[in-house]
Design a protein around this motif. Structure first.
Motif, short mmCIF file in Angstrom:
data_model
loop_
_atom_site.label_atom_id
_atom_site.label_comp_id
_atom_site.label_asym_id
_atom_site.label_seq_id
_atom_site.Cartn_x
_atom_site.Cartn_y
_atom_site.Cartn_z
N GLU A 49 -114.94 26.76 -39.24
CA GLU A 49 -114.05 25.62 -40.01
C GLU A 49 -114.28 24.97 -41.03
O GLU A 49 -113.70 24.64 -42.04
N ALA A 182 -115.97 25.41 -48.93
CA ALA A 182 -115.40 25.04 -47.64
C ALA A 182 -113.96 25.95 -46.92
O ALA A 182 -114.17 26.60 -45.46
N THR A 199 -102.44 32.67 -44.08
CA THR A 199 -101.30 31.69 -43.57
C THR A 199 -102.55 31.31 -42.50
O THR A 199 -102.51 31.58 -42.14
N ALA A 200 -102.34 29.73 -43.04
CA ALA A 200 -103.44 29.06 -42.88
C ALA A 200 -103.45 28.31 -41.09
O ALA A 200 -101.13 28.88 -40.73
N GLY A 201 -104.44 28.62 -41.24
CA GLY A 201 -104.49 28.42 -39.44
C GLY A 201 -104.00 30.00 -38.95
O GLY A 201 -103.98 30.52 -37.44
N THR A 202 -102.91 31.06 -39.40
CA THR A 202 -103.10 31.97 -38.42
C THR A 202 -103.08 33.39 -39.04
O THR A 202 -103.65 34.38 -38.19
N ARG B 85 -116.79 18.68 -42.58
CA ARG B 85 -115.26 18.67 -43.95
C ARG B 85 -114.36 17.42 -43.32
O ARG B 85 -115.09 16.62 -42.62
N MET B 90 -108.36 17.87 -41.49
CA MET B 90 -108.36 18.92 -40.10
C MET B 90 -107.89 19.39 -39.01
O MET B 90 -107.51 19.91 -39.37
N GLU B 93 -104.14 20.12 -40.85
CA GLU B 93 -103.74 21.05 -41.00
C GLU B 93 -103.41 22.49 -39.53
O GLU B 93 -102.39 23.30 -39.73
N ARG B 94 -103.74 21.28 -38.63
CA ARG B 94 -103.64 21.99 -37.25
C ARG B 94 -102.36 21.36 -36.70
O ARG B 94 -101.90 21.96 -35.90
N TYR B 167 -97.43 32.48 -34.08
CA TYR B 167 -97.13 31.20 -34.46
C TYR B 167 -96.84 31.77 -36.52
O TYR B 167 -97.85 31.95 -36.87
N PRO B 169 -96.19 29.65 -39.85
CA PRO B 169 -95.46 28.33 -40.33
C PRO B 169 -94.21 28.35 -40.43
O PRO B 169 -93.44 29.40 -41.48
N PRO B 264 -103.03 27.70 -34.18
CA PRO B 264 -103.54 26.96 -34.26
C PRO B 264 -103.37 25.44 -34.22
O PRO B 264 -103.85 24.94 -35.54
N ASP B 268 -106.95 23.72 -29.55
CA ASP B 268 -108.50 24.10 -29.75
C ASP B 268 -109.57 23.33 -30.11
O ASP B 268 -110.34 23.27 -30.26
N LEU B 269 -109.08 23.04 -31.14
CA LEU B 269 -110.12 21.98 -32.23
C LEU B 269 -110.63 21.20 -31.60
O LEU B 269 -111.65 20.01 -31.87
#
Lengths: 505, 314
Positions: A49, A182, A199-202, B85, B90, B93-94, B167, B169, B264, B268-269
């Motif tokens: 994270e 970060a 790709t964010a999150g992927t 963060r 956070m 993003e998800r 997935y 985007p 994502p 999960d977060l």
């Protein structure tokens, strides 16, 4: 009925068209595998994270992009990393590191002594799990660009080992200062984070860093995925969508008859600790502790819970290992004899367990209940409550991991009179004397022998026993990758010798 | 309609405040310190106290409450204890992945649910009705997680029709986004489809048994025209009400399905944040979900008002 069948066929038909449409526009698994020859595709179940040094992230992702001052060679021995050499002072109160020249961060910033100081300061001041391990560093001197001197609050012969672990990844000071590290990690490793290709999150992409100071690794690029479910991760590696994944024993049958191979390595250590050792304490008497240790059948626990039975904390070949330590092989007769000799005490109490230690704790306490009058109940609590409670002195006995890699750290954390994990504050004169001698030996040749003596006393006094090792399991597709080996860094989860992995064939 | 929207918007504010207060109180009352979770097995009383001071956890309850609440009102949900963060970053993003999954699940639930409900409700007691009722009884009992694994093993591993890594985007590739949604949406939506089907069946059967339907039929209007022109509109009114509940269920179930298909999303977060006592993330996540649920229900209420004038405030 005909109309029903027709109506039912419509949505199914649409689904089939969409699904088959995937194959016409998407890559087939074979195509995916073929295109990935220069890219190592890893799955460690989750993305960090944050990539800011000082916060928790595992060794596997960390070592894609960051390097340590001191590293490990193939044999697992300490070896030059970003520091070409290092020297511990005679009294172990300072460590001088000579930094490698010509090293640059992925953002072009130079790696120098100031960068090291910034990273140490960052980790120390981060409310994370590693700050405490660097807290002993009182100050950092930077006499020149390539020299760093760490001054300790007290003798700390284990600091070179600490610097080789994930406690101190070295990140770009500029990225640390502006906070971008970060999400956009910038280190000095052979692979640099490629935000454009990610790709964010992927998927997170890392490409070969042209200005890397060392040898080129086996793969040009790395793609990091985050498939949390073990069944799905197994499907992805079997399908050829990823090359390597961490996995679990429960899904190993999924790999039967495929080209996926697996191996395991020890990553976790657990043992029983007797906390209530003070005057009048439940476990004050060494014979009581020894008797309980003799009731434990670690192999039985391992058969049920997995892992590997061990007789001592340290692995053969590492400092602290003593071949004379034989542990406490299960011997109920000997246990009862010692128990009688100790006056057959009544042991009533409670221990807490986290969900991941409940089985082990329960098995051991059941085994110990063969002793007349022994009754410790096990209560399972959520992990944070367990972390806070298990070695706090609230409970007389506990079972947990001892992460320390050196006998100095192990002794300092659990057995010294002032150790945080020794709530009773009791230490025998013999142990203190032996430990003082070992600490005074610093990193000299005689230190190994002296520390082996310390660990022998810890075993003889039965301050802890029932050592077991838990395993990490790695699966890789042998069609696409080779040279996939256990980490040179001991006892780290989700770690691999990334640089040595090469494309198959 | 203006009154309805104003009324519902005005109601949303205290709802959100109540949710925020309750979740803050709940996280405060949970035993065990977040500092201990951060420190892991190295936690001891001294270290825990030091980290608590660093994170402001040693402050009195009301100080912490007002600090957090004051920031949250301004859109600042604070920083994660575990990773430092901003929580807003956070979650945002998800959120697209979670919303994609919920959207896909809702589409599947509505399509299958309305179809089955229509088939059964227009012929109550018939073989068709019995078959659709049986199907809904079975599907409502299938765990989303199990169905997801089965779909994955069949369509990805055995048939190789779709990749496991589902997935993409929507801004990267809309077609791949849609394709990647198919299996997860089915896994997620089938259970809720059964709920909608039952609601639709009952509603349609009641609507078609009304006297005005007989009147329309007596005028010679075809049954198909009666059902689709007049019956459907009336039957949908109670179904809309249950759709709001369906969205809430889908958001919860998406946490599990998202794990299987490596979406994502925030599931999960949130899971890790709850286990790790990363309270700012938990509080922010719950608040954000509450906003979504309230917004969806607001939209549905407006639709409800459009279909049913009696539901509009005087």
């Amino acid at each position: 009925m005909k109309s029903i069948a027709l109506r039912a066929a419509v949505p199914l038909g649409i689904a089939a068209l969409l699904l088959t449409g995937c194959t016409s526009t998407d890559e087939t698994p074979e195509e995916t595998a073929a295109e990935a020859s220069g890219t190592l595709r890893l799955n460690f179940g989750a993305f960090p994270e944050t990539w800011t040094p000082g916060y928790e992230f595992e060794g596997g992702p960390m070592r894609i992009v960051y390097e340590n001052l001191i590293t490990r060679d193939d044999a697992g021995e300490l070896a030059p990393g970003l520091a070409e050499s290092w020297e511990l002072s005679d009294d172990s109160t300072s460590l001088t590191l000579n930094l490698r020249e010509g090293v640059v961060f992925h953002d072009g910033e130079p790696f120098d002594s100031e960068a090291v100081a910034v990273n140490i300061d960052t980790v120390k001041n981060t409310p994370g799990p590693f700050g405490a391990q660097l807290a002993v560093i009182d100050s950092v001197d930077t006499p020149d660009e390539n020299t760093v001197v760490l001054n300790f609050a007290g003798p700390t012969p284990s600091m070179p080992v600490t610097l080789s672990t994930r406690v101190l990844p070295i990140g770009s000071p500029a990225a640390i200062e502006d906070g971008s590290i970060a999400t956009d990690p910038i280190g000095t490793a052979p692979w640099a984070y490629d935000a454009e290709g990610s790709t964010a999150g992927t998927v997170m992409s890392f490409t070969q860093f042209d200005d890397y100071w060392g040898d080129a690794p086996g793969f040009e690029n790395i793609e990091l995925y985050a498939i949390p479910d073990d069944e799905a991760a197994a499907a992805a590696v079997v399908n050829g969508e990823i090359d390597v994944t961490d996995t679990e024993e429960e899904v190993l049958p999924r790999y039967d008859g495929t080209t996926v191979e697996t191996f395991e390595y020890p990553a976790i250590r657990n043992n029983v600790m007797f906390f209530d050792r003070g005057p009048g304490g439940l476990f004050e008497d060494v014979e009581v502790r020894q008797a309980i240790c003799y009731t434990f059948d670690v192999q039985q626990m391992v058969d049920v819970n997995g892992g590997e039975a061990a007789t001592q904390h340290f692995l053969e070949g590492t400092q602290g290992y003593n071949p004379d330590i034989t542990g406490y092989p299960t011997d109920v007769d000997e246990a009862n004899s010692l128990w009688s000799s100790a006056g057959s005490p009544t042991i009533d109490g409670e221990m807490i367990a986290a969900p991941f230690t409940t089985t082990q704790s329960t098995i051991y306490m059941d085994q110990a209940s063969q002793l007349e009058g022994f009754g410790i109940s096990v209560s399972t609590v959520p992990p944070p409550e367990w972390f806070q409670g298990w070695n706090s002195g609230t409970y007389p006995i506990g079972l947990g991991s001892n992460d320390e890699l050196t006998p100095f750290e192990w002794y300092s954390a659990w057995f010294a009179a002032d150790a945080g994990g020794n709530p009773s504050g009791v230490e025998s004169d013999e142990l203190k004397s032996a430990a003082d001698a070992a600490i005074a030996a610093g990193d000299s040749e005689e230190a190994d022998e002296l520390w082996a003596e310390v660990t022998k006393i810890i075993a003889d006094e039965a301050l802890t026993c029932a050592h077991a090792r838990g395993f990490e399991v790695i699966a890789y597709n042998s069609d696409t990758v080779t040279n996939v080996n256990a980490p040179a860094y001991p006892f780290e989860a989700n770690n691999l010798n990334l640089r040595e992995i090469t494309p198959a064939g | 309609m203006g009154k309805l929207i104003s009324f519902r918007l005005a109601l949303a504010v205290p709802q959100l405040i109540l949710v925020a207060l309750v979740v803050f109180l709940m996280t405060y009352l949970v035993p065990g310190s977040p500092a201990a979770a951060i420190l892991g097995t190295s936690a001891n009383p001294e270290r825990v106290a030091a980290v608590e001071a660093q994170l402001g956890l040693d402050q009195p309850f009301f100080t912490r409450l007002f600090t957090w609440f004051g920031s949250a009102i301004q859109g600042d949900l604070g920083n994660s204890y575990a990773v430092g963060r901003p929580v807003t970053d956070m979650l945002l993003e998800r959120m697209p992945a979670t919303l994609s999954l919920v959207f896909g699940g809702l589409v599947v639930a509505v399509l299958i649910g309305l179809t089955l409900g229509l088939l059964g409700g227009t012929r109550p007691g018939s073989t068709t009705d019995r078959v659709t009722t049986t199907i809904t009884a079975i599907t409502v009992a299938i765990p989303e997680f199990w169905l997801g694994i089965i779909l994955l093993l069949v369509f990805s591993v055995q048939l190789g029709w779709v990749p496991v890594l589902a997935y993409t985007p929507i801004e990267v590739d809309p077609l791949r986004w849609a394709q990647g949604l198919i299996l997860p949406s089915i896994a997620l939506g089938v259970g809720s489809a059964a709920l909608i089907a039952r609601s639709m069946r009952t509603s349609m059967a009641e609507t078609l048994s009304a006297r005005w339907v007989d009147t329309l039929t007596a005028t010679g209007m075809s049954r198909r025209r009666v059902i689709f022109r007049y019956g459907l509109k009336n039957a949908l009114i109670p179904v809309l009400a249950s759709t709001g509940l369906t969205v809430s269920i889908l958001i919860g179930a998406s946490f599990v399905v998202g794990q299987v298909f490596a979406f994502p999303g925030i599931g999960d977060l949130m899971l890790r944040s709850v286990i790790g006592k990363d309270f700012p993330v938990v509080q922010g996540g719950v608040l954000m979900i509450a906003v979504i649920v309230i917004a969806v229900n607001l939209v549905l209420d407006i639709c409800y008002g459009l279909l049913n004038p009696k539901a509009r405030p005087e």
